[in-house]
Scaffold this motif. Sequence first.
Motif, PDB file in Angstrom:
ATOM      1  N   VAL A 147       3.793  -9.615  -1.453  1.00 53.01           N
ATOM      2  CA  VAL A 147       3.135  -8.996  -0.300  1.00 53.01           C
ATOM      3  C   VAL A 147       4.176  -8.467   0.676  1.00 53.01           C
ATOM      4  O   VAL A 147       4.076  -7.336   1.166  1.00 53.01           O
ATOM      5  CB  VAL A 147       2.201 -10.004   0.397  1.00 53.01           C
ATOM      6  CG1 VAL A 147       1.747  -9.476   1.754  1.00 53.01           C
ATOM      7  CG2 VAL A 147       0.987 -10.280  -0.479  1.00 53.01           C
ATOM      8  N   ALA A 148       5.198  -9.273   0.965  1.00 46.12           N
ATOM      9  CA  ALA A 148       6.231  -8.848   1.904  1.00 46.12           C
ATOM     10  C   ALA A 148       6.992  -7.631   1.391  1.00 46.12           C
ATOM     11  O   ALA A 148       7.422  -6.774   2.173  1.00 46.12           O
ATOM     12  CB  ALA A 148       7.197  -9.995   2.167  1.00 46.12           C
ATOM     13  N   GLY A 185       9.078 -14.942   6.333  1.00 50.41           N
ATOM     14  CA  GLY A 185       8.188 -14.067   5.595  1.00 50.41           C
ATOM     15  C   GLY A 185       7.857 -14.507   4.185  1.00 50.41           C
ATOM     16  O   GLY A 185       7.137 -13.805   3.472  1.00 50.41           O
ATOM     17  N   GLY A 186       8.357 -15.670   3.767  1.00 46.61           N
ATOM     18  CA  GLY A 186       8.142 -16.102   2.398  1.00 46.61           C
ATOM     19  C   GLY A 186       7.232 -17.313   2.286  1.00 46.61           C
ATOM     20  O   GLY A 186       6.409 -17.596   3.168  1.00 46.61           O
ATOM     21  N   TYR A 192      -1.070 -12.180   6.263  1.00 49.99           N
ATOM     22  CA  TYR A 192       0.194 -11.632   6.756  1.00 49.99           C
ATOM     23  C   TYR A 192      -0.050 -10.638   7.892  1.00 49.99           C
ATOM     24  O   TYR A 192       0.697 -10.606   8.875  1.00 49.99           O
ATOM     25  CB  TYR A 192       0.957 -10.954   5.618  1.00 49.99           C
ATOM     26  CG  TYR A 192       1.934 -11.873   4.924  1.00 49.99           C
ATOM     27  CD1 TYR A 192       1.508 -13.085   4.371  1.00 49.99           C
ATOM     28  CD2 TYR A 192       3.280 -11.542   4.809  1.00 49.99           C
ATOM     29  CE1 TYR A 192       2.396 -13.929   3.737  1.00 49.99           C
ATOM     30  CE2 TYR A 192       4.168 -12.389   4.180  1.00 49.99           C
ATOM     31  CZ  TYR A 192       3.729 -13.582   3.644  1.00 49.99           C
ATOM     32  OH  TYR A 192       4.622 -14.425   3.023  1.00 49.99           O
ATOM     33  N   VAL A 193      -1.088  -9.829   7.742  1.00 47.32           N
ATOM     34  CA  VAL A 193      -1.414  -8.856   8.795  1.00 47.32           C
ATOM     35  C   VAL A 193      -1.925  -9.576  10.041  1.00 47.32           C
ATOM     36  O   VAL A 193      -1.486  -9.300  11.162  1.00 47.32           O
ATOM     37  CB  VAL A 193      -2.448  -7.833   8.286  1.00 47.32           C
ATOM     38  CG1 VAL A 193      -2.919  -6.935   9.426  1.00 47.32           C
ATOM     39  CG2 VAL A 193      -1.858  -6.994   7.157  1.00 47.32           C
ATOM     40  N   GLU A 194      -2.856 -10.502   9.849  1.00 49.83           N
ATOM     41  CA  GLU A 194      -3.448 -11.222  10.987  1.00 49.83           C
ATOM     42  C   GLU A 194      -2.408 -12.017  11.769  1.00 49.83           C
ATOM     43  O   GLU A 194      -2.494 -12.132  12.993  1.00 49.83           O
ATOM     44  CB  GLU A 194      -4.541 -12.170  10.479  1.00 49.83           C
ATOM     45  CG  GLU A 194      -5.760 -11.451   9.909  1.00 49.83           C
ATOM     46  CD  GLU A 194      -6.644 -12.380   9.094  1.00 49.83           C
ATOM     47  OE1 GLU A 194      -6.373 -13.609   9.079  1.00 49.83           O
ATOM     48  OE2 GLU A 194      -7.593 -11.883   8.451  1.00 49.83           O
ATOM     49  N   GLU A 195      -1.426 -12.558  11.056  1.00 51.39           N
ATOM     50  CA  GLU A 195      -0.393 -13.369  11.702  1.00 51.39           C
ATOM     51  C   GLU A 195       0.776 -12.533  12.216  1.00 51.39           C
ATOM     52  O   GLU A 195       1.724 -13.085  12.780  1.00 51.39           O
ATOM     53  CB  GLU A 195       0.120 -14.423  10.719  1.00 51.39           C
ATOM     54  CG  GLU A 195      -0.909 -15.471  10.340  1.00 51.39           C
ATOM     55  CD  GLU A 195      -1.149 -16.483  11.449  1.00 51.39           C
ATOM     56  OE1 GLU A 195      -0.194 -16.831  12.167  1.00 51.39           O
ATOM     57  OE2 GLU A 195      -2.310 -16.930  11.607  1.00 51.39           O
ATOM     58  N   VAL A 208      -3.031  -3.487  -1.591  1.00 51.07           N
ATOM     59  CA  VAL A 208      -2.765  -4.258  -2.803  1.00 51.07           C
ATOM     60  C   VAL A 208      -3.642  -3.786  -3.965  1.00 51.07           C
ATOM     61  O   VAL A 208      -3.659  -4.414  -5.031  1.00 51.07           O
ATOM     62  CB  VAL A 208      -2.965  -5.764  -2.558  1.00 51.07           C
ATOM     63  CG1 VAL A 208      -1.982  -6.271  -1.517  1.00 51.07           C
ATOM     64  CG2 VAL A 208      -4.397  -6.076  -2.154  1.00 51.07           C
ATOM     65  N   THR A 209      -4.337  -2.691  -3.783  1.00 48.45           N
ATOM     66  CA  THR A 209      -5.185  -2.150  -4.847  1.00 48.45           C
ATOM     67  C   THR A 209      -4.340  -1.804  -6.065  1.00 48.45           C
ATOM     68  O   THR A 209      -3.334  -1.104  -5.961  1.00 48.45           O
ATOM     69  CB  THR A 209      -5.905  -0.880  -4.371  1.00 48.45           C
ATOM     70  OG1 THR A 209      -6.624  -1.163  -3.175  1.00 48.45           O
ATOM     71  CG2 THR A 209      -6.859  -0.366  -5.443  1.00 48.45           C
ATOM     72  N   GLY A 210      -4.730  -2.314  -7.204  1.00 46.08           N
ATOM     73  CA  GLY A 210      -4.033  -1.982  -8.440  1.00 46.08           C
ATOM     74  C   GLY A 210      -2.750  -2.750  -8.675  1.00 46.08           C
ATOM     75  O   GLY A 210      -2.088  -2.546  -9.708  1.00 46.08           O
ATOM     76  N   VAL A 211      -2.380  -3.633  -7.773  1.00 46.91           N
ATOM     77  CA  VAL A 211      -1.148  -4.398  -7.954  1.00 46.91           C
ATOM     78  C   VAL A 211      -1.306  -5.433  -9.063  1.00 46.91           C
ATOM     79  O   VAL A 211      -0.360  -5.742  -9.784  1.00 46.91           O
ATOM     80  CB  VAL A 211      -0.718  -5.072  -6.631  1.00 46.91           C
ATOM     81  CG1 VAL A 211       0.470  -6.014  -6.845  1.00 46.91           C
ATOM     82  CG2 VAL A 211      -0.364  -4.009  -5.594  1.00 46.91           C
TER      83      VAL A 211
END
Length: 326
Positions: free
Chosen positions: A94-95, A140-141, A294-297, A306-309
């Motif tokens: 994600v990061a 971030g991990g 991650y966005v909210e925090e 993350v579509t298709g990841v």
Amino acid sequence: MVAVLALAGCAAAGAGSGGSSAPTGAPATTLRVGPLSTQNLLTLAVDDGLAAQHLADVGVDLAVSPSFPAFAPAAEALAAGHVDVVSGSTTAVVAALAGTPDLVVVAVEHDAGDTQGIVAHGDVTDVAGLAGRSVAVNRGGTGEYLLRLALREAGLTPEDVTVEHLAPPDAASAFAAGRVDAWATWDQYLVGAQALPGVRTVALARDLGSDNRTVHVTTRDVVERHPAAVAALYDALVAEADALRADPARRAGAYRASGADAQVAAALGALETPDVRPADDGFAAELARVAALYVEEGMIPGAVDVTGVAVDATRLIRAEDGGVRP
């Protein structure tokens, strides 16, 4: 036999290569794997030959780079075209997605949720007890993700603790010396910390409803052009999980060989063997939840698509005429 095209930019197999030959009529291909220094299933499958064996079955050679200490440098090498497959965690993916949108996950390890957690010194017995304490995390991990989950569960915020952003080796030293009160970490770092005198396990990943998993990552280009190689590597990971289940001592031995303390290696070897599962719709939902947190925090500057990841390696199709397609 499946025919596969040569990977763009791939060098010929060298040191660490499986040295396989392509089937008659199929051009040689090399898949370059960049394992992590931790003993996940990809690292083990590379070291014991299962990865080379399964790739050879579809005419693919294996080349292995020096191991990476973490996902960030591995992802940089992947983005630069120096390797084709690496390992990491859901959180690390994600990061990284903001800077490397081509990343895709093709295999997911499922364990008992006891390989990640938060440990603390002294009288801290639960997550609420972290208030007013210092907590080491990797920025971030996995560590920071676990801490944010724990604080949410306890009705706390990051402002209620002193967050120390430290790389795992530095965090290990700081925690052992008592310079930080708690540490959110994983794998051999977690097990090593749990063995220290007076240390309590405040929470494990399973206690926090964590969606963070060990994942195996490549690029969309590799999957779309060479699904046979990706599918074969997935099969090797499944075979490795089966081999570990039959002989759990293999993992402890691998940790000892990599330099882990004998007590830590034995404790890691005693943990439940992980399963390998495809990056299916269930994983896609987990990935989306991690990205949303991650966005909210405020851990990343903006939303990540993350579509298709998530790419289900069990659904990759092999065609006799070489027209392989996902």
